[in-house]
Design a protein around this motif. Structure first.
Motif, PDB file in Angstrom:
ATOM      1  N   THR A  82      29.118  52.539   4.701  1.00 31.74           N
ATOM      2  CA  THR A  82      29.590  53.919   4.314  1.00 31.74           C
ATOM      3  C   THR A  82      30.878  54.191   4.923  1.00 31.74           C
ATOM      4  N   VAL A  83      30.820  53.801   6.348  1.00 28.89           N
ATOM      5  CA  VAL A  83      31.869  54.357   7.307  1.00 28.89           C
ATOM      6  C   VAL A  83      32.977  53.245   6.893  1.00 28.89           C
ATOM      7  N   ALA A  84      32.520  52.297   6.712  1.00 31.05           N
ATOM      8  CA  ALA A  84      33.791  51.258   6.486  1.00 31.05           C
ATOM      9  C   ALA A  84      34.445  51.471   5.045  1.00 31.05           C
ATOM     10  N   GLN A  85      33.861  51.858   4.313  1.00 37.11           N
ATOM     11  CA  GLN A  85      34.321  52.554   2.627  1.00 37.11           C
ATOM     12  C   GLN A  85      35.482  53.345   3.066  1.00 37.11           C
ATOM     13  N   ALA A  86      35.155  54.643   4.060  1.00 38.37           N
ATOM     14  CA  ALA A  86      36.010  55.703   4.404  1.00 38.37           C
ATOM     15  C   ALA A  86      36.940  55.147   5.147  1.00 38.37           C
ATOM     16  N   ALA A  87      36.870  54.353   6.059  1.00 37.77           N
ATOM     17  CA  ALA A  87      38.269  53.913   6.944  1.00 37.77           C
ATOM     18  C   ALA A  87      38.915  53.084   6.276  1.00 37.77           C
ATOM     19  N   HIS A  88      38.577  52.084   5.155  1.00 40.59           N
ATOM     20  CA  HIS A  88      39.553  51.317   4.618  1.00 40.59           C
ATOM     21  C   HIS A  88      40.511  52.391   3.514  1.00 40.59           C
ATOM     22  N   ALA A  89      39.609  53.272   3.021  1.00 37.23           N
ATOM     23  CA  ALA A  89      40.499  54.179   2.405  1.00 37.23           C
ATOM     24  C   ALA A  89      41.482  54.900   2.879  1.00 37.23           C
ATOM     25  N   GLN A 131      37.859  40.253   6.688  1.00 36.71           N
ATOM     26  CA  GLN A 131      37.570  40.323   5.101  1.00 36.71           C
ATOM     27  C   GLN A 131      36.770  41.301   4.706  1.00 36.71           C
ATOM     28  N   ILE A 132      37.032  42.206   3.513  1.00 41.10           N
ATOM     29  CA  ILE A 132      36.255  43.233   2.979  1.00 41.10           C
ATOM     30  C   ILE A 132      36.155  42.844   1.575  1.00 41.10           C
ATOM     31  N   SER A 133      35.111  42.914   0.966  1.00 45.06           N
ATOM     32  CA  SER A 133      35.050  42.701  -0.536  1.00 45.06           C
ATOM     33  C   SER A 133      34.380  43.879  -1.139  1.00 45.06           C
ATOM     34  N   ASP A 137      34.067  49.693  -7.680  1.00 42.60           N
ATOM     35  CA  ASP A 137      35.134  50.447  -6.423  1.00 42.60           C
ATOM     36  C   ASP A 137      34.162  50.527  -5.201  1.00 42.60           C
ATOM     37  N   GLN A 138      32.822  49.905  -5.220  1.00 49.75           N
ATOM     38  CA  GLN A 138      32.155  49.959  -3.760  1.00 49.75           C
ATOM     39  C   GLN A 138      32.307  48.727  -2.886  1.00 49.75           C
ATOM     40  N   VAL A 139      32.773  49.008  -1.775  1.00 50.83           N
ATOM     41  CA  VAL A 139      33.117  47.775  -0.843  1.00 50.83           C
ATOM     42  C   VAL A 139      31.683  47.455  -0.257  1.00 50.83           C
ATOM     43  N   PHE A 140      31.671  46.307   0.187  1.00 54.53           N
ATOM     44  CA  PHE A 140      30.499  45.356   0.724  1.00 54.53           C
ATOM     45  C   PHE A 140      31.023  44.674   1.722  1.00 54.53           C
ATOM     46  N   LEU A 203      21.342  37.471  -8.951  1.00 50.54           N
ATOM     47  CA  LEU A 203      22.407  37.046  -8.154  1.00 50.54           C
ATOM     48  C   LEU A 203      22.997  37.547  -7.205  1.00 50.54           C
ATOM     49  N   PHE A 204      22.994  36.860  -6.287  1.00 54.78           N
ATOM     50  CA  PHE A 204      23.364  37.129  -4.779  1.00 54.78           C
ATOM     51  C   PHE A 204      24.705  36.897  -4.344  1.00 54.78           C
ATOM     52  N   VAL A 205      25.559  37.633  -3.923  1.00 54.38           N
ATOM     53  CA  VAL A 205      27.021  37.383  -3.284  1.00 54.38           C
ATOM     54  C   VAL A 205      27.145  37.707  -2.075  1.00 54.38           C
ATOM     55  N   GLY A 206      27.552  36.586  -1.145  1.00 56.80           N
ATOM     56  CA  GLY A 206      27.516  36.678   0.092  1.00 56.80           C
ATOM     57  C   GLY A 206      29.127  37.094   0.703  1.00 56.80           C
ATOM     58  N   ASN A 207      29.180  38.046   1.756  1.00 54.47           N
ATOM     59  CA  ASN A 207      30.375  38.087   2.222  1.00 54.47           C
ATOM     60  C   ASN A 207      30.124  37.840   3.674  1.00 54.47           C
ATOM     61  N   ASN A 208      29.302  37.354   4.274  1.00 58.95           N
ATOM     62  CA  ASN A 208      28.994  37.289   5.781  1.00 58.95           C
ATOM     63  C   ASN A 208      28.507  35.916   6.105  1.00 58.95           C
TER      64      ASN A 208
END
Length: 320
Positions: A82-89, A131-133, A137-140, A203-208
């Protein structure tokens, strides 16, 4: 890739999830404020209930951007998301102090798990791109998913409310979810010029990369720097299987050997479009991202974002 202005003397903006950890929010505040005093640094500590977290994070990120500072998420992967979404925006720097159960994002980037130690590490850090994905419109930062996995997360929260927050409770909730798994998804998936239809439980999508490694899914098809650093995400498809096979998969996952299982397919890509083909009149599909669950409109656009997240990271130690 413009680096945000960061002035270490400016006051850091700490956003604390009041529900994080074991109800010791005031102890967390004292650890942060005493650590700042000892280091001669400035900071503001703001608590937020889960329903207020997004708004508080946006306000803190706006202040951090204006002051040339950073907004610091104090909590688990969901809070950090949640905080990363705000920081990125906002275009400001993010810092993290982990207070969750798994802490995949913080651990991957070297943050200590104890609050006072994590703060000392943070105060010596400088912004670095990571990296951020996003799914729509929702980051993860760690993973996104649909199908069985969002159900597992909802069951895990119910178990935590009854039995407390621990990895053993999370494991038990996961076993209960998997044993009653019945719903199959039929998905149309498009990536790298391919369009395929698959039947899957999830379906699982990993960014980590850390999480993928612990599951045994960061194999040779993932470039050396991993899915969190090379511009790729890793998609994992769980085929429909029986109960005994599901138990076997769970055991393999616990042992970090999912990549060897016959019921698993995976591939890496930079983006994909996913559309459930049996919506039964519904326009939205239940998805999960970094431990949170929400309903999103189909089709789902899952991709690595072109602009990185700027994260406070301490310089790696150089061996003598």
């Amino acid at each position: 890739m413009q680096r945000p202005l960061f002035k270490p003397a400016s006051a850091l903006q700490f956003v604390v999830n009041g529900q994080a950890g074991h109800g010791d929010a005031e102890a967390t505040r004292e650890a942060i404020e005493s650590g700042l005093r000892e280091a001669g640094r400035n900071g503001a500590v703001v608590f937020a209930a889960p329903g207020e977290l997004a708004g508080v994070a946006r306000e803190a990120a706006t202040r951090a951007r204006a002051d040339g500072s950073a907004v610091v998420a104090v909590g688990g992967d969901g809070t950090i998301n949640t905080v990363a979404q705000a920081a990125h925006a906002a275009g400001c720097t993010l810092g993290v102090i982990p207070r969750g159960t798994f802490n995949y994002f913080a651990r991957e980037h070297g943050a200590p798990l104890e609050t006072a130690e994590a703060l000392r590490w943070l105060l010596d850090a400088r912004p670095e791109p990571v990296q951020i994905s996003a799914i729509n419109d929702q980051v993860f930062l760690v993973n996104a998913s649909l199908g069985l996995y969002p159900d597992l997360l909802q069951d895990r929260e119910s178990w935590k409310a009854r039995f407390g927050r621990s990895r053993l409770v999370a494991f038990g909730a996961g076993m209960a979810t998997l044993l009653r798994a019945q719903r199959r998804l039929k998905l149309s998936m498009a990536w790298d010029g391919k369009v395929v239809e698959v039947r899957t439980l999830t379906l699982f999508v990993g960014n980590n990369r850390l999480q993928l490694e612990q599951m045994g899914l960061a194999g040779t098809d993932t470039p050396a720097e991993g899915a969190a650093a090379d511009g790729h995400i890793t998609a994992v498809i769980l085929k429909p299987i029986g109960t005994l096979a599901m138990l076997g998969l769970m055991l393999r996952g616990a042992l970090g050997q999912l990549g060897e299982a016959s019921g698993i397919e995976r591939f890496v890509c930079q983006s994909m479009v996913v559309k459930p083909t049996r919506m039964m009149g519904r326009r939205k599909v239940k998805v999960a991202f970094d431990g949170e669950v929400a309903w999103m409109r189909s089709p789902l656009n899952i991709r690595v974002l072109p602009q990185p997240l700027w994260l406070l990271k301490a310089a790696p130690e150089i061996a003598p």
